[in-house]
Design a protein around this motif. Structure first.
Motif, mmCIF file in Angstrom:
data_model
loop_
_atom_site.group_PDB
_atom_site.id
_atom_site.type_symbol
_atom_site.label_atom_id
_atom_site.label_comp_id
_atom_site.label_asym_id
_atom_site.label_seq_id
_atom_site.Cartn_x
_atom_site.Cartn_y
_atom_site.Cartn_z
ATOM 1 N N ASP A 81 0.806 -1.225 0.000
ATOM 2 C CA ASP A 81 0.000 0.000 0.000
ATOM 3 C C ASP A 81 0.840 1.277 0.000
ATOM 4 O OD1 ASP A 81 -2.632 -0.704 -0.273
ATOM 5 O OD2 ASP A 81 -2.966 -1.012 1.873
ATOM 6 N N GLU A 82 2.141 1.147 0.257
ATOM 7 C CA GLU A 82 3.000 2.336 0.332
ATOM 8 C C GLU A 82 3.067 3.029 -1.022
ATOM 9 O OE1 GLU A 82 5.877 0.243 3.674
ATOM 10 O OE2 GLU A 82 6.684 0.803 1.718
ATOM 11 N N ARG A 83 2.808 4.317 -1.020
ATOM 12 C CA ARG A 83 2.840 5.093 -2.255
ATOM 13 C C ARG A 83 3.590 6.396 -2.000
ATOM 14 N NH1 ARG A 83 1.336 0.862 -3.520
ATOM 15 N NH2 ARG A 83 -0.454 0.230 -4.794
ATOM 16 N N GLY A 84 4.005 7.031 -3.060
ATOM 17 C CA GLY A 84 4.648 8.329 -2.935
ATOM 18 C C GLY A 84 6.140 8.229 -2.685
ATOM 19 N N ARG A 85 6.780 9.388 -2.688
ATOM 20 C CA ARG A 85 8.221 9.479 -2.523
ATOM 21 C C ARG A 85 8.595 9.619 -1.050
ATOM 22 N NH1 ARG A 85 11.426 11.829 -6.534
ATOM 23 N NH2 ARG A 85 12.202 13.352 -5.026
ATOM 24 N N GLY A 86 9.747 9.041 -0.705
ATOM 25 C CA GLY A 86 10.320 9.297 0.605
ATOM 26 C C GLY A 86 11.278 10.466 0.487
ATOM 27 N N TRP A 87 11.666 11.059 1.609
ATOM 28 C CA TRP A 87 12.561 12.221 1.558
ATOM 29 C C TRP A 87 13.881 11.866 0.871
ATOM 30 C CZ3 TRP A 87 17.333 11.784 3.606
ATOM 31 C CH2 TRP A 87 17.552 10.838 4.609
ATOM 32 N N TRP A 88 14.305 10.597 1.004
ATOM 33 C CA TRP A 88 15.572 10.154 0.412
ATOM 34 C C TRP A 88 15.527 10.169 -1.107
ATOM 35 C CZ3 TRP A 88 12.402 7.534 3.708
ATOM 36 C CH2 TRP A 88 11.543 6.593 3.133
ATOM 37 N N ASP A 89 14.330 10.172 -1.689
ATOM 38 C CA ASP A 89 14.236 10.203 -3.149
ATOM 39 C C ASP A 89 14.727 11.526 -3.728
ATOM 40 O OD1 ASP A 89 13.129 7.620 -3.929
ATOM 41 O OD2 ASP A 89 11.343 8.206 -2.808
ATOM 42 N N ASP A 90 14.852 12.547 -2.891
ATOM 43 C CA ASP A 90 15.428 13.825 -3.352
ATOM 44 C C ASP A 90 16.872 13.633 -3.815
ATOM 45 O OD1 ASP A 90 13.046 14.990 -2.655
ATOM 46 O OD2 ASP A 90 13.784 15.870 -0.785
ATOM 47 N N TYR A 91 17.506 12.564 -3.355
ATOM 48 C CA TYR A 91 18.920 12.336 -3.655
ATOM 49 C C TYR A 91 19.126 11.261 -4.726
ATOM 50 C CZ TYR A 91 19.490 14.827 0.767
ATOM 51 O OH TYR A 91 19.434 15.760 1.771
ATOM 52 N N ARG A 92 18.029 10.726 -5.256
ATOM 53 C CA ARG A 92 18.155 9.674 -6.260
ATOM 54 C C ARG A 92 18.850 10.223 -7.501
ATOM 55 N NH1 ARG A 92 16.534 4.988 -5.299
ATOM 56 N NH2 ARG A 92 15.032 5.620 -3.699
ATOM 57 N N ASP A 93 19.685 9.431 -8.097
ATOM 58 C CA ASP A 93 20.520 9.817 -9.249
ATOM 59 C C ASP A 93 21.692 10.713 -8.846
ATOM 60 O OD1 ASP A 93 18.792 8.420 -10.967
ATOM 61 O OD2 ASP A 93 17.506 10.180 -11.208
ATOM 62 N N GLU A 94 21.819 11.023 -7.559
ATOM 63 C CA GLU A 94 22.942 11.833 -7.083
ATOM 64 C C GLU A 94 23.849 11.063 -6.132
ATOM 65 O OE1 GLU A 94 21.223 15.277 -5.285
ATOM 66 O OE2 GLU A 94 20.906 16.311 -7.195
ATOM 67 N N LEU A 95 23.276 10.084 -5.416
ATOM 68 C CA LEU A 95 24.035 9.289 -4.455
ATOM 69 C C LEU A 95 23.764 7.810 -4.707
ATOM 70 C CD1 LEU A 95 23.473 11.338 -1.160
ATOM 71 C CD2 LEU A 95 25.556 11.220 -2.537
ATOM 72 N N PRO A 96 24.658 6.930 -4.247
ATOM 73 C CA PRO A 96 24.476 5.499 -4.480
ATOM 74 C C PRO A 96 23.136 4.981 -3.948
ATOM 75 C CG PRO A 96 26.687 5.937 -3.691
ATOM 76 C CD PRO A 96 25.924 7.225 -3.551
ATOM 77 N N ALA A 97 22.533 4.060 -4.677
ATOM 78 C CA ALA A 97 21.240 3.503 -4.279
ATOM 79 C C ALA A 97 21.311 2.822 -2.916
ATOM 80 C CB ALA A 97 20.760 2.508 -5.336
ATOM 81 N N SER A 98 22.471 2.244 -2.579
ATOM 82 C CA SER A 98 22.593 1.544 -1.293
ATOM 83 C C SER A 98 22.411 2.494 -0.112
ATOM 84 C CB SER A 98 23.948 0.838 -1.191
ATOM 85 O OG SER A 98 25.022 1.762 -1.277
ATOM 86 N N LEU A 99 22.840 3.748 -0.253
ATOM 87 C CA LEU A 99 22.640 4.731 0.807
ATOM 88 C C LEU A 99 21.163 5.063 0.966
ATOM 89 C CD1 LEU A 99 25.560 7.301 0.305
ATOM 90 C CD2 LEU A 99 25.316 5.579 2.104
ATOM 91 N N LEU A 100 20.466 5.170 -0.148
ATOM 92 C CA LEU A 100 19.043 5.481 -0.096
ATOM 93 C C LEU A 100 18.255 4.297 0.461
ATOM 94 C CD1 LEU A 100 18.647 7.333 -3.519
ATOM 95 C CD2 LEU A 100 19.573 8.150 -1.347
ATOM 96 N N ASP A 101 18.698 3.080 0.139
ATOM 97 C CA ASP A 101 18.056 1.890 0.703
ATOM 98 C C ASP A 101 18.220 1.861 2.219
ATOM 99 O OD1 ASP A 101 17.184 0.956 -1.756
ATOM 100 O OD2 ASP A 101 18.951 -0.300 -2.086
ATOM 101 N N LEU A 102 19.368 2.311 2.706
ATOM 102 C CA LEU A 102 19.585 2.376 4.154
ATOM 103 C C LEU A 102 18.622 3.366 4.803
ATOM 104 C CD1 LEU A 102 21.090 1.868 6.797
ATOM 105 C CD2 LEU A 102 22.835 3.502 6.032
#
Length: 283
Positions: A81-102
Motif C-alpha cells: 500500500d505504500e505510495r509516494g516518494r520518501g525524503w531520500w528520493d530527493d537524492y536519487r541519481d545523485e548518491l548510491p542507491a545503497s545509501l538510499l536503501d539504508l
C-alpha cells in the motif's frame, strides 16, 4: 502497474517474500499464474520487484498459498500500500542507491540495534564529525558530493524524532570514541552530542571497552533493523563500495546472536555515559 526502472531494496523485498510464500507452499510459478488468472511473466516481475502489486492481490496470493500467519500477511499488504516518494528520493541519481536503501530501511524499521567499531553511528554524528569522516574518503570527494553526503547524513537523524517512537540501541566500541576525526574540538563536541542523545528515552548507548577483549564480528559495523514481524527483519553491513542487506533466516539468527553476545560484553547504559563523559573531559 507500470514497470519500475530501478526497484528499491524494500520493493524487491516485498516481491521476494511473495516468492518465499509460494515456494514454501510447493507451488511453481507456472501453476500459480494459471490458478491466479495471471501470467508467468507478470508474476516474475512482481516477485523481482519490477512490478508493483496491490494489497488486495497480496492477500489473495497469500491466501491461495495457504500462508498461516495473518500478521505477516498484514505487514506485506501494508508494504504494498505504500505510495509516494520518501525524503531520500530527493537524492536519487545523485548518491548510491545503497545509501538510499539504508535511509528507507531506517524509516520503516520498528526498532534498530547496531554495533560500530571505528566510527560513531551515523544517526548520532554531528555535522563537523561527519564532514571529517567523509574528508578521509579515497579518492577524495568533490565539493558537490561532500555536500550531498552531509545533507543526507543530517537528514537521516530525523528518524529519531519519528512520531511513532523508534527504539534504538547503539553499541559503540571504545576505539570509535578515541578516533580523533577533525581534531580535539570536533571530537569533544561529538562526544558531548553523543551524551545528549543518550538521554533520549528511545536511545540507548553502550560502550564496548578495550578491556572486554574480543567479541563476535569485531571486524566491521552491523545494523539490525526490526520489521513489524520477525520475517521482515533485515541486517545491513558496510562494504567498501557501499552496503549490503541480508534477510535470510540463518543470517538473522546469527546476527541477533552476535548483537546479544556483544551487548553482554559492553558497559551498562549508566557506566557508558560516565565513560564517555570522562573521555570528553580529557580532551
Amino acid at each position: 502497474m507500470p514497470p519500475r526502472k530501478a526497484p528499491t531494496a524494500r520493493q524487491r523485498r516485498l516481491g521476494s517474500e511473495l516468492r518465499k510464500i509460494r515456494e514454501s507452499a510447493g507451488i511453481s510459478m507456472t501453476d500459480a499464474a494459471a490458478q491466479l488468472s495471471t501470467d508467468r511473466t507478470n508474476m516474475s516481475n512482481v516477485e523481482s520487484g519490477r512490478f508493483g502489486v496491490s494489497s488486495e492481490r497480496v492477500r489473495t496470493w497469500a491466501s491461495h498459498y495457504g500462508c498461516p500467519d495473518p500478521a505477516y500477511v498484514d505487514a506485506l499488504a501494508a508494504m504494498a500500500d505504500e505510495r509516494g516518494r520518501g525524503w531520500w528520493d530527493d537524492y536519487r541519481d545523485e548518491l548510491p542507491a545503497s545509501l538510499l536503501d539504508l535511509c528507507e530501511l531506517e524509516h520503516h524499521a520498528a526498532a534498530l540495534r547496531s554495533v560500530q567499531i571505528m566510527h560513531m553511528p551515523g544517526l548520532l554524528q554531528t555535522e563537523d564529525y561527519a564532514r571529517a569522516v567523509f574528508e578521509e574518503a579515497v579518492p577524495p570527494l568533490t565539493p558537490a558530493d561532500l555536500r550531498r553526503l552531509l545533507s543526507l547524513r543530517m537528514r537521516r537523524r530525523d528518524v529519531l524524532d519519528r512520531k511513532d517512537t523508534l527504539s534504538c540501541s547503539f553499541l559503540i566500541h571504545e576505539a570509535a570514541l578515541r578516533m580523533n576525526f577533525g581534531g580535539r574540538r570536533v571530537t569533544s563536541n561529538q562526544l558531548n552530542y553523543l551524551l545528549d542523545q543518550s538521554e533520549r528515552d528511545n536511545v540507548t548507548v553502550r560502550v564496548i571497552p578495550f578491556e572486554a577483549g574480543g567479541f563476535p564480528n569485531a571486524g566491521g559495523p552491523t545494523l539490525y533493523a526490526y520489521g513489524p514481524v520477525p520475517q521482515l527483519d533485515t541486517v545491513q553491513t558496510d562494504i567498501p563500495t557501499g552496503s549490503m542487506l541480508f534477510d535470510a533466516e540463518t543470517w538473522l539468527v546469527n546476527y541477533r546472536a552476535v548483537l546479544d553476545r556483544t551487548e553482554q560484553r559492553s558497559y551498562s547504559r549508566e557506566r557508558s555515559r560516565d565513560f564517555i563523559r570522562e573521555m570528553a573531559q580529557q580532551l
